[in-house]
Design a protein around this motif. Structure first.
Motif, PDB file in Angstrom:
ATOM      1  N   GLN A   1       0.840  -1.192   0.000  1.00  0.00           N
ATOM      2  CA  GLN A   1       0.000   0.000   0.000  1.00  0.00           C
ATOM      3  C   GLN A   1       0.877   1.246   0.000  1.00  0.00           C
ATOM      4  O   GLN A   1       1.819   1.356   0.764  1.00  0.00           O
ATOM      5  N   GLY A   2       0.566   2.181  -0.876  1.00  0.00           N
ATOM      6  CA  GLY A   2       1.314   3.421  -0.962  1.00  0.00           C
ATOM      7  C   GLY A   2       2.466   3.399  -1.943  1.00  0.00           C
ATOM      8  O   GLY A   2       3.087   4.430  -2.197  1.00  0.00           O
ATOM      9  N   VAL A   3       2.778   2.241  -2.518  1.00  0.00           N
ATOM     10  CA  VAL A   3       3.911   2.149  -3.442  1.00  0.00           C
ATOM     11  C   VAL A   3       3.644   2.943  -4.716  1.00  0.00           C
ATOM     12  O   VAL A   3       4.533   3.638  -5.214  1.00  0.00           O
ATOM     13  N   GLU A   4       2.432   2.869  -5.245  1.00  0.00           N
ATOM     14  CA  GLU A   4       2.127   3.607  -6.473  1.00  0.00           C
ATOM     15  C   GLU A   4       2.311   5.108  -6.273  1.00  0.00           C
ATOM     16  O   GLU A   4       2.803   5.802  -7.167  1.00  0.00           O
ATOM     17  N   GLU A   5       1.951   5.603  -5.107  1.00  0.00           N
ATOM     18  CA  GLU A   5       2.139   7.032  -4.816  1.00  0.00           C
ATOM     19  C   GLU A   5       3.621   7.391  -4.798  1.00  0.00           C
ATOM     20  O   GLU A   5       4.026   8.431  -5.310  1.00  0.00           O
ATOM     21  N   LEU A   6       4.436   6.529  -4.206  1.00  0.00           N
ATOM     22  CA  LEU A   6       5.886   6.772  -4.190  1.00  0.00           C
ATOM     23  C   LEU A   6       6.444   6.807  -5.610  1.00  0.00           C
ATOM     24  O   LEU A   6       7.268   7.659  -5.950  1.00  0.00           O
ATOM     25  N   ILE A   7       5.992   5.889  -6.445  1.00  0.00           N
ATOM     26  CA  ILE A   7       6.461   5.839  -7.830  1.00  0.00           C
ATOM     27  C   ILE A   7       6.035   7.103  -8.572  1.00  0.00           C
ATOM     28  O   ILE A   7       6.833   7.713  -9.293  1.00  0.00           O
ATOM     29  N   ASP A   8       4.775   7.506  -8.388  1.00  0.00           N
ATOM     30  CA  ASP A   8       4.264   8.694  -9.065  1.00  0.00           C
ATOM     31  C   ASP A   8       5.039   9.952  -8.676  1.00  0.00           C
ATOM     32  O   ASP A   8       5.228  10.847  -9.495  1.00  0.00           O
ATOM     33  N   ARG A   9       5.522  10.003  -7.427  1.00  0.00           N
ATOM     34  CA  ARG A   9       6.284  11.166  -6.959  1.00  0.00           C
ATOM     35  C   ARG A   9       7.764  11.056  -7.281  1.00  0.00           C
ATOM     36  O   ARG A   9       8.546  11.943  -6.964  1.00  0.00           O
ATOM     37  N   GLY A  10       8.174   9.934  -7.873  1.00  0.00           N
ATOM     38  CA  GLY A  10       9.585   9.746  -8.223  1.00  0.00           C
ATOM     39  C   GLY A  10      10.459   9.433  -7.025  1.00  0.00           C
ATOM     40  O   GLY A  10      11.666   9.660  -7.075  1.00  0.00           O
ATOM     41  N   GLN A  11       9.886   8.907  -5.955  1.00  0.00           N
ATOM     42  CA  GLN A  11      10.658   8.574  -4.765  1.00  0.00           C
ATOM     43  C   GLN A  11      11.124   7.124  -4.822  1.00  0.00           C
ATOM     44  O   GLN A  11      10.546   6.290  -5.512  1.00  0.00           O
ATOM     45  N   TYR A  12      12.167   6.858  -4.063  1.00  0.00           N
ATOM     46  CA  TYR A  12      12.740   5.523  -4.016  1.00  0.00           C
ATOM     47  C   TYR A  12      12.151   4.728  -2.872  1.00  0.00           C
ATOM     48  O   TYR A  12      11.748   5.274  -1.849  1.00  0.00           O
ATOM     49  N   PHE A  13      12.137   3.414  -3.026  1.00  0.00           N
ATOM     50  CA  PHE A  13      11.716   2.506  -1.970  1.00  0.00           C
ATOM     51  C   PHE A  13      12.452   1.184  -2.172  1.00  0.00           C
ATOM     52  O   PHE A  13      12.995   0.926  -3.246  1.00  0.00           O
ATOM     53  N   VAL A  14      12.484   0.371  -1.131  1.00  0.00           N
ATOM     54  CA  VAL A  14      13.179  -0.910  -1.179  1.00  0.00           C
ATOM     55  C   VAL A  14      12.210  -2.003  -0.769  1.00  0.00           C
ATOM     56  O   VAL A  14      11.467  -1.854   0.194  1.00  0.00           O
ATOM     57  N   ILE A  15      12.214  -3.085  -1.515  1.00  0.00           N
ATOM     58  CA  ILE A  15      11.437  -4.272  -1.151  1.00  0.00           C
ATOM     59  C   ILE A  15      12.434  -5.311  -0.677  1.00  0.00           C
ATOM     60  O   ILE A  15      13.275  -5.776  -1.452  1.00  0.00           O
ATOM     61  N   HIS A  16      12.360  -5.648   0.592  1.00  0.00           N
ATOM     62  CA  HIS A  16      13.255  -6.659   1.156  1.00  0.00           C
ATOM     63  C   HIS A  16      12.652  -8.036   0.932  1.00  0.00           C
ATOM     64  O   HIS A  16      11.459  -8.228   1.115  1.00  0.00           O
ATOM     65  N   ALA A  17      13.467  -8.993   0.547  1.00  0.00           N
ATOM     66  CA  ALA A  17      13.000 -10.355   0.325  1.00  0.00           C
ATOM     67  C   ALA A  17      14.043 -11.331   0.852  1.00  0.00           C
ATOM     68  O   ALA A  17      15.222 -11.007   0.979  1.00  0.00           O
ATOM     69  N   ALA A  18      13.570 -12.510   1.139  1.00  0.00           N
ATOM     70  CA  ALA A  18      14.473 -13.563   1.615  1.00  0.00           C
ATOM     71  C   ALA A  18      15.453 -13.944   0.508  1.00  0.00           C
ATOM     72  O   ALA A  18      15.155 -13.789  -0.679  1.00  0.00           O
TER      73      ALA A  18
END
Length: 52
Positions: free
Chosen positions: A25-42
Motif C-alpha cells: 500500500q502506498g507504493v504507487e504514490e511513491l512511484i508517481d512522486r519519483g521517490q525511491y523505496f526498497v522491497i526486502h525479500a528472503a
C-alpha cells in the motif's frame, strides 16, 4: 498437496503463496512522486540458484 516453491514460477494451486498487494500500500504514490523505496525479500526469492 501444496508446498513452498523454490524455483520457477509459482502456481497458487500447487504452491503456498502470500498476497503481496496488502504489503505494498502506498507504493504507487511513491512511484508517481519519483521517490525511491526498497522491497526486502528472503535470499531464496532471488532469480538465480547456487550450485554446491
Amino acid at each position: 498437496m501444496r508446498y513452498f516453491n523454490i524455483a520457477g514460477p509459482c502456481n497458487s494451486t500447487s504452491h503456498y503463496m502470500i498476497e503481496a498487494s496488502s504489503r505494498l500500500q502506498g507504493v504507487e504514490e511513491l512511484i508517481d512522486r519519483g521517490q525511491y523505496f526498497v522491497i526486502h525479500a528472503a535470499p531464496q526469492s532471488s532469480g538465480t540458484t547456487k550450485s554446491t
